[in-house]
Design a protein around this motif. Structure first.
Motif, PDB file in Angstrom:
ATOM      1  N   UNK A 361       0.823  -1.213   0.000  1.00 63.77           N
ATOM      2  CA  UNK A 361       0.000   0.000   0.000  1.00 63.77           C
ATOM      3  C   UNK A 361       0.856   1.262   0.000  1.00 63.77           C
ATOM      4  N   UNK A 362       1.906   1.297   0.828  1.00 62.65           N
ATOM      5  CA  UNK A 362       2.734   2.496   0.917  1.00 62.65           C
ATOM      6  C   UNK A 362       3.438   2.786  -0.403  1.00 62.65           C
ATOM      7  N   UNK A 363       3.778   1.757  -1.131  1.00 57.71           N
ATOM      8  CA  UNK A 363       4.403   1.957  -2.445  1.00 57.71           C
ATOM      9  C   UNK A 363       3.405   2.584  -3.415  1.00 57.71           C
ATOM     10  N   UNK A 364       2.138   2.171  -3.316  1.00 53.36           N
ATOM     11  CA  UNK A 364       1.117   2.775  -4.168  1.00 53.36           C
ATOM     12  C   UNK A 364       0.881   4.235  -3.773  1.00 53.36           C
ATOM     13  N   UNK A 365       0.899   4.509  -2.470  1.00 53.27           N
ATOM     14  CA  UNK A 365       0.744   5.886  -1.992  1.00 53.27           C
ATOM     15  C   UNK A 365       1.893   6.748  -2.509  1.00 53.27           C
ATOM     16  N   UNK A 366       3.102   6.221  -2.456  1.00 54.28           N
ATOM     17  CA  UNK A 366       4.267   6.976  -2.924  1.00 54.28           C
ATOM     18  C   UNK A 366       4.164   7.321  -4.400  1.00 54.28           C
ATOM     19  N   UNK A 367       3.458   6.488  -5.155  1.00 53.96           N
ATOM     20  CA  UNK A 367       3.268   6.744  -6.589  1.00 53.96           C
ATOM     21  C   UNK A 367       1.972   7.509  -6.863  1.00 53.96           C
ATOM     22  N   UNK A 368       1.297   7.966  -5.785  1.00 58.64           N
ATOM     23  CA  UNK A 368       0.057   8.731  -5.891  1.00 58.64           C
ATOM     24  C   UNK A 368      -1.019   7.959  -6.642  1.00 58.64           C
ATOM     25  N   UNK A 369      -1.224   6.697  -6.247  1.00 64.42           N
ATOM     26  CA  UNK A 369      -2.205   5.834  -6.901  1.00 64.42           C
ATOM     27  C   UNK A 369      -3.401   5.501  -6.011  1.00 64.42           C
ATOM     28  N   UNK A 370      -3.419   6.007  -4.768  1.00 69.72           N
ATOM     29  CA  UNK A 370      -4.477   5.638  -3.833  1.00 69.72           C
ATOM     30  C   UNK A 370      -5.323   6.846  -3.443  1.00 69.72           C
TER      31      UNK A 370
END
Length: 397
Positions: A361-370
């Motif tokens: 999840x944090x990796x998706x947040x870092x890529x602004x996907x959530x």
């Protein structure tokens, strides 16, 4: 600039780049084989040759429905259908050369009346859909979420296509307690559909809309309690793949295997999948949240697999996206993910693994996907939809 996983998959699939080992990248893929896409390959050939249409069915939860991926409104639901990954899947297939159509809506998108209220649809959950006056959402979870009903007045429920079409297909039901509804095209002559019948059924009615164009179909309650399940629209003269989104927010797999009456989720899904070429089953998130026991999860998902395959369709399993550990414990997410992997192996099915694709999840947040702890945003849904389309394109080449 670094390439996203979906961009890498597209380049790999096109033969532009290869993985470090000299072969195509399998990041995000589990147990994939070209032999698992027999009917999908035939669909591609048929559509490209202009000899017929194709169908991809996507039952699922709120991440299929598009929660959080819209433009504005409560939980970013305004235009969520337009931004959902099954819609992006259709658009991406079209850009790759396989024309696809996503026109249509089924159910309210919610597993309960309060999940996605009728006001959401009146404020443009999908821009072409509008339910006026006494149209409301019914109480039971069905295909696509709770359905629409009206027992009071002659208010119109309308659907306007966003592309030129000449056909509509109305999905409704018959039941002992049903009423009468009518429909017209662009305000023309009314045709009645009687829903009162001792024999319950999930019914599909094809309507000729005339010459291809931007058409509106209007549904009106005539008497009793009138029900409306959904609609799809297409241009019969343009061979395409129809991508049908049946997402039901908050649903677990067990909600989809209910089979108490002919219009329960399972027989309704069986009807819609009977002519499908590919059925994508993207279920993990809500079963991990509950959490559902792995034995129960496997039993229910196996029933969905069997139902999808009964009509001859290829089946593609797909995990949900990683969720925040504060919303969904990692042990639960990984347990359900592994249960899906077990079914992929025992049924020899391909499985898209979004945990492998994104990491966490944090990796998706870092890529602004959530958008929030469980739902992707517009960019996240676009990335998922592009990856799914690129993967299908690669394995039906």
């Amino acid at each position: 600039m670094a390439l996203s996983p979906s961009q890498i998959a597209a380049l790999v699939g096109a033969g532009v780049i290869s993985s470090g080992g000299g072969g195509p990248s399998n990041v995000g893929l589990f147990n994939f084989k070209t032999s698992q896409f027999t009917k999908t390959k035939a669909m591609k050939s048929r559509v490209l040759a202009g000899t017929g249409r194709g169908r991809i069915c996507v039952p699922g939860d709120s991440t299929a429905w598009g929660e959080g991926g819209g433009d504005s409104g409560s939980n970013n639901r305004v235009n969520a259908k337009l931004r959902a990954w099954p819609t992006i899947l259709a658009q991406r297939l079209s850009s790759l050369g396989l024309s696809a159509n996503w026109e249509g809506i089924y159910g309210s998108g919610g597993v309960a009346v309060a999940t996605v209220p009728i006001a959401t649809h009146r404020s443009l959950y999908y821009a072409g859909m509008n339910a006026r006056a006494a149209w409301d959402v019914a109480a039971a979870a069905r295909l696509g979420g709770v359905w629409f009903q009206n027992s009071t007045d002659g208010g119109i429920l309308s659907y306007t296509s966003t592309i030129p079409v000449n056909r509509f297909e109305i999905a409704d039901i018959t039941a002992s307690g049903g009423g009468v509804i009518s429909y017209n095209i662009d305000g023309g002559a009314e045709t009645q559909l009687t829903q009162t019948n001792a024999t319950a059924s999930f019914r599909l009615t094809t309507v000729d809309a005339g010459a291809p164009g931007i058409h509106t179909i209007n549904i009106t309650r005539v008497s009793g309690t009138g029900f409306f399940v959904g609609i799809r629209a297409w241009n019969e003269a343009v061979p395409q793949v129809d991508v049908l989104n049946f997402g039901m927010g908050s649903s677990v797999v067990a909600d989809w295997v209910v089979n108490t009456v002919a219009y329960s989720p399972l027989p309704s899904l069986a009807t819609m999948c009977a002519s499908a070429d590919l059925v994508i089953l993207p279920f993990t998130i809500n079963d991990a949240i509950v959490p559902t026991s792995t034995a129960s999860y496997k039993a229910s998902l196996q029933t969905l697999i069997n139902t999808a395959k009964a009509g001859g369709a290829d089946v593609l399993l797909q995990t949900g996206n990683p969720c925040s550990l504060s919303a969904d414990a990692d042990v639960n997410q990984q347990g359900i993910r592994q249960a899906m992997k077990d079914l992929a192996l025992s049924n020899d099915l391909p499985m898209i693994d979004l945990f492998d694709l994104y990491g966490d999840y944090l990796s998706m947040v870092a890529r602004n996907l959530m958008y929030n702890s469980r739902h992707p945003n517009t960019a996240g849904y676009a990335d998922i939809g592009n990856f799914v389309a690129d993967t299908i394109w690669r394995f039906v080449a």
